[in-house]
Write a protein that holds these residues in place. Sequence first.
Motif, PDB file in Angstrom:
ATOM      1  N   SER A  30       0.818  -1.206   0.000  1.00 41.70           N
ATOM      2  CA  SER A  30       0.000   0.000   0.000  1.00 41.70           C
ATOM      3  C   SER A  30       0.856   1.262   0.000  1.00 41.70           C
ATOM      4  CB  SER A  30      -0.932   0.001   1.206  1.00 41.70           C
ATOM      5  OG  SER A  30      -0.192   0.186   2.381  1.00 41.70           O
ATOM      6  N   PHE A  31       2.106   1.138   0.338  1.00 40.69           N
ATOM      7  CA  PHE A  31       2.971   2.323   0.388  1.00 40.69           C
ATOM      8  C   PHE A  31       3.968   2.377  -0.761  1.00 40.69           C
ATOM      9  CE2 PHE A  31       1.603   2.483   4.842  1.00 40.69           C
ATOM     10  CZ  PHE A  31       1.318   3.830   4.940  1.00 40.69           C
ATOM     11  N   LYS A  32       3.854   1.435  -1.704  1.00 34.08           N
ATOM     12  CA  LYS A  32       4.829   1.421  -2.789  1.00 34.08           C
ATOM     13  C   LYS A  32       4.272   2.090  -4.035  1.00 34.08           C
ATOM     14  CE  LYS A  32       7.403  -2.674  -1.437  1.00 34.08           C
ATOM     15  NZ  LYS A  32       7.631  -4.102  -1.635  1.00 34.08           N
ATOM     16  N   SER A  33       5.178   2.481  -4.907  1.00 35.10           N
ATOM     17  CA  SER A  33       4.731   2.955  -6.216  1.00 35.10           C
ATOM     18  C   SER A  33       4.576   1.737  -7.116  1.00 35.10           C
ATOM     19  CB  SER A  33       5.742   3.919  -6.816  1.00 35.10           C
ATOM     20  OG  SER A  33       6.902   3.212  -7.177  1.00 35.10           O
ATOM     21  N   TRP A  50       8.441   5.739   0.372  1.00 33.16           N
ATOM     22  CA  TRP A  50       7.081   5.569   0.875  1.00 33.16           C
ATOM     23  C   TRP A  50       6.120   6.478   0.129  1.00 33.16           C
ATOM     24  CZ3 TRP A  50       5.796   2.231   5.067  1.00 33.16           C
ATOM     25  CH2 TRP A  50       6.901   1.525   5.556  1.00 33.16           C
ATOM     26  N   PHE A  51       5.018   5.913  -0.306  1.00 34.20           N
ATOM     27  CA  PHE A  51       4.018   6.659  -1.080  1.00 34.20           C
ATOM     28  C   PHE A  51       2.673   6.690  -0.364  1.00 34.20           C
ATOM     29  CE2 PHE A  51       6.689   6.489  -4.768  1.00 34.20           C
ATOM     30  CZ  PHE A  51       6.220   7.508  -5.588  1.00 34.20           C
ATOM     31  N   PRO A  52       2.498   7.581   0.584  1.00 31.63           N
ATOM     32  CA  PRO A  52       1.201   7.595   1.275  1.00 31.63           C
ATOM     33  C   PRO A  52       0.068   8.040   0.354  1.00 31.63           C
ATOM     34  CG  PRO A  52       2.645   9.341   2.086  1.00 31.63           C
ATOM     35  CD  PRO A  52       3.423   8.600   1.058  1.00 31.63           C
ATOM     36  N   SER A  53       0.411   8.548  -0.815  1.00 25.98           N
ATOM     37  CA  SER A  53      -0.639   9.087  -1.692  1.00 25.98           C
ATOM     38  C   SER A  53      -1.615   8.010  -2.152  1.00 25.98           C
ATOM     39  CB  SER A  53      -0.012   9.767  -2.900  1.00 25.98           C
ATOM     40  OG  SER A  53       0.707   8.829  -3.649  1.00 25.98           O
ATOM     41  N   ASN A  54      -1.194   6.737  -2.105  1.00 32.54           N
ATOM     42  CA  ASN A  54      -2.121   5.661  -2.463  1.00 32.54           C
ATOM     43  C   ASN A  54      -3.380   5.713  -1.608  1.00 32.54           C
ATOM     44  OD1 ASN A  54      -0.277   4.658  -4.288  1.00 32.54           O
ATOM     45  ND2 ASN A  54       0.734   3.408  -2.743  1.00 32.54           N
ATOM     46  N   PHE A  55      -3.166   6.044  -0.348  1.00 35.89           N
ATOM     47  CA  PHE A  55      -4.303   6.086   0.578  1.00 35.89           C
ATOM     48  C   PHE A  55      -5.249   7.222   0.208  1.00 35.89           C
ATOM     49  CE2 PHE A  55      -1.474   3.419   2.886  1.00 35.89           C
ATOM     50  CZ  PHE A  55      -2.307   2.572   3.578  1.00 35.89           C
ATOM     51  N   ASN A 239      -1.269  -1.199  -5.559  1.00 42.75           N
ATOM     52  CA  ASN A 239      -0.984  -0.355  -4.398  1.00 42.75           C
ATOM     53  C   ASN A 239      -2.234   0.382  -3.914  1.00 42.75           C
ATOM     54  OD1 ASN A 239      -1.043   1.146  -6.702  1.00 42.75           O
ATOM     55  ND2 ASN A 239       0.908   2.189  -6.378  1.00 42.75           N
ATOM     56  N   ALA A 243      -4.179  -0.165  -0.338  1.00 43.60           N
ATOM     57  CA  ALA A 243      -4.539   0.920   0.567  1.00 43.60           C
ATOM     58  C   ALA A 243      -6.021   0.830   0.919  1.00 43.60           C
ATOM     59  CB  ALA A 243      -4.216   2.267  -0.079  1.00 43.60           C
TER      60      ALA A 243
END
Lengths: 274, 405, 289
Positions: A30-33, A50-55, A239, A243
């Motif tokens: 969930s945190f990967k690109s 870390w890619f929080p934007s998925n959430f 991803n 999320a």
Amino acid sequence: MRAKKIVFYILATIIVLLWIAPFMISFFTSFKSMDELMLTRKWWAPPKKWFPSNFITAWKDANMGRYFLNTFIITIPSVLGALFLSSLSAYALAWYKFRLSKLILMIFVGGMLIPFQMLLIPVYRFSVSLGIYDRFIGVILFHIAFQLGFCTFFLRNFMKTIPASIFDAAMIDGAGHFTIYSKIVMPLVLPALAALGILEFTWIWNDYLWSLILIQSDKIKPITLGLVNLQGQWITSWNTMAAGAIIAAVVPLFVFLLFQRYFIEGLTVGSVKG
Amino acid sequence: MRKVLFVFLVLSIVVSLLGAQKLVINSYMSDPAPKKVFAELVEQFKAEHPEIEVTVNTFAHEDFKTLLRTWLNSSNAPDVVTWFAGERMRYFASKGLLEPIDDIFDGGFEAYFPGAFKSASAYEDHIYFVPQSWYWWGVYYRKSIFEKLGLTVPVTWYQFLNTCEKLKEAGYIPITIGTKYLWTAAGWFDYLNMRVNGLDYHLKLTNGEIEYTDEGVKKVFEYWKQLVDAGYFISNHTSYTWQDAANYLFTGDAAMYLMGQFIKDVAPESVKDDLDFFRFPVIDGNIGLYEDTPIDGFMIPAKAQNKEAAKIFLEFIASKEAQEYFASNLGRLAANKDVPAPDAHAQKGLDMILASDGVMQFYDRDTNPEMATAGMNGFVEFMVYPVRIDFILKNLEIERWRIFK
Amino acid sequence: MKSKKWVPYAFLALPLLMYSIWVIFPIFQTLYLSFTDWDGVSPEFSIIGWDNFKLLFQDPYFRISLWNNIKWLIGFAGVSVPLGLLIAMLLDQKFRGSKVYKTLMYLPMTLSFVVIGQIWSWILEPRYGALNSFLSIFGIKSVGWLSDPNIVTYSLIMAASWRQISYAMVLYLAGLKQVPKELVEAAWVDGANGWKRFVHVILPMLRPATIVAITVSVIDSLRAFDIVYVLTRGGPFYSSSVMANYMYIMAFNNYRMGYGSAIATIQFLITLGFIVFYMRNVLKKEEAL
């Protein structure tokens, strides 16, 4: 002896690691690109970046906020209703001796074990003809009724462990039946109600099939349906879906961690379902 | 400013006095691109008809197919639903579950749509379906891969096999396909059958008039088997959805995909221009060129609560402007006959269809729904176990006999 | 207990009414529908006697579904329950972090099948999935966990067992509360002697837990649905289909409500035996209390 203990310790650790691997995989995913996912294929490794934007994508795009609220609107009255009604029936079945008592108990227990497919078609038809199809109340009433079997069985088991002398004494004191139920028995079964409540909460929260059958409007869909919708849209973005899955799972997980003791108790005392 | 406020006030009072009309639309457009365009279209409609309160419910495609029937039966039915023209619409119309909508077309159906669409939108003497857009099927491929290997677009079956072989030798997956939800395999069956046996035969088969154990059907699978045996299809295709499989085309691992135009909806910007299609190769020169051209659109359930609003909406959908907006934003062909093809790619598709000798919808839209499930399951089973073909066809024949008796 | 006769009925009225409407009555309605040719759409249908059942026994895909249910049964009752017991025995000892370990083991039970299916679809994905990626480290060629008709059912059982084993473990951990910790520890470290003690002392003490775990696993395996539905919908070509899933497809995808009801009825009849067994054991046990 000591060497054996170490071996055993290692064994236990391996099993536990294996068990939580799926969780870790989802969490990391969930945190990967997507690029990192496809190129490295190291699912078990933490993200390099870390890619929080998925959430944010999952939350916004899938309208998760609304679904969250809907799930609460469905789950809370369903749990309370099932607990209340089953406490009535459990009380009757646990304390009174009457002709049909055994048969009624069997009906409740039998009903909770039948394959639910037996109910699918008629329940849907019934909800439609009653005008409660695609409404919160339709799903809530169904959940209450459907859970009554298990809840009654569970609470009755628990009430049976209360010494009958308490009941007799109250009777002799002239307390009314409802007073005994509400003032004496209910306080005593409070721990069991808590255990049952937690268990029911996670079950109803996690329900997918019945909402699928009984709800059509986006406005009132619960989060499990929302998650499946999300899958339909982001089918190749693992991803984003991870999320979404985490968002959908976080409440039951949290509830479980907080009330672990009750949850386990509920499972073992009730001894059925899962 | 005051005036505006006043007008607004009066308007809102009028609206509330009339009781705002409600309109519930259930849609299967869940892929981001069509979902977005459709939402914009609904906004336009709302602007034109502020008195109607519109709700759109979107469902994952596969769920929608299952749920539609339950809605059509419910007293709480939605007012408008998306669906497919042809047999799949007629199935519901024949059960009296749809509302006839002949009266919404000023000057008749043909004033809006090509005459050829009428039979796909009608059951007995009534129109039940408003076509919105249609598209063609073709073998989509990555131009860059073909260029790199010096391949030209294959025209005949022999050339096609050759292309596959070269792609395979170069380390590409020649053909990707995702058969988890079965229907992608029906594309192959349709085209092979139309190329081997022609349109009449295909039509009779989907109508249940030809046995699945017929020599003609067997011949179709002989051609199909050539591709399967040579390993030209992607492996593990049964675990992929059509989008999963399309991803292999987008990443450049696979080179070709027999698919409808809507594959462009899910293609990333970076590869959109590298995607092109060619006509399904010719197998028998004596047989005409036939194509699949599915038509998508809308219909009104007979049990809808707000039929007036629903009809206003369908009128809007049938209008040239709305049709143009939807089609051009998605690169599809509008059903409205006055709307030109939106871009060069669509023009190419349109030209291909205009040059063809006849069209079908699609296997699962042309035949009975139950037969379609059985048939498509059989096709996928064949793609995994080609040797079982006799057993599979025998089973399909039992089903055909039961369903069409 | 002396009391007016109507009192228990007054308490039971509302719950029993709701239960009858939503659970009991529908069972009979499904039984009835199984003798009809209703398509779920038409207002009319006719009663066709045993035709649905006759067709059912000639239907090769129903046979596959039934057979898969048996595989599930073996996987759940025959593999998950002993593994649950093993893990419970392992964790039910005093050691640092045993509480945390147990908590982690419980976690799968809190997830919905939609989420579990989602997670496992990434693990089992043929090309990029976690399991094949992991196996490729050891040079093992990619396996079609969900696409190979010979493997797919086992993959589904594996995914479902993730949760089922946790559940069996919980039941056994509860049962092991009655067993002195020293005995459990001795069973592990005492070699042949420990094994003997496990078989002759611990296992009999766990009998109630075992009965519950096995019956519940059997019933769950016969009504397995969610994981199958989320991961494969019974595919490819019904090779991972189970009765519940086949019924759903027949009734809701193929417009054969009557036929679907017949499948549900068969499923119900098979389960009935275990339901009775369960009720006898559990109710008897608790009457002895």
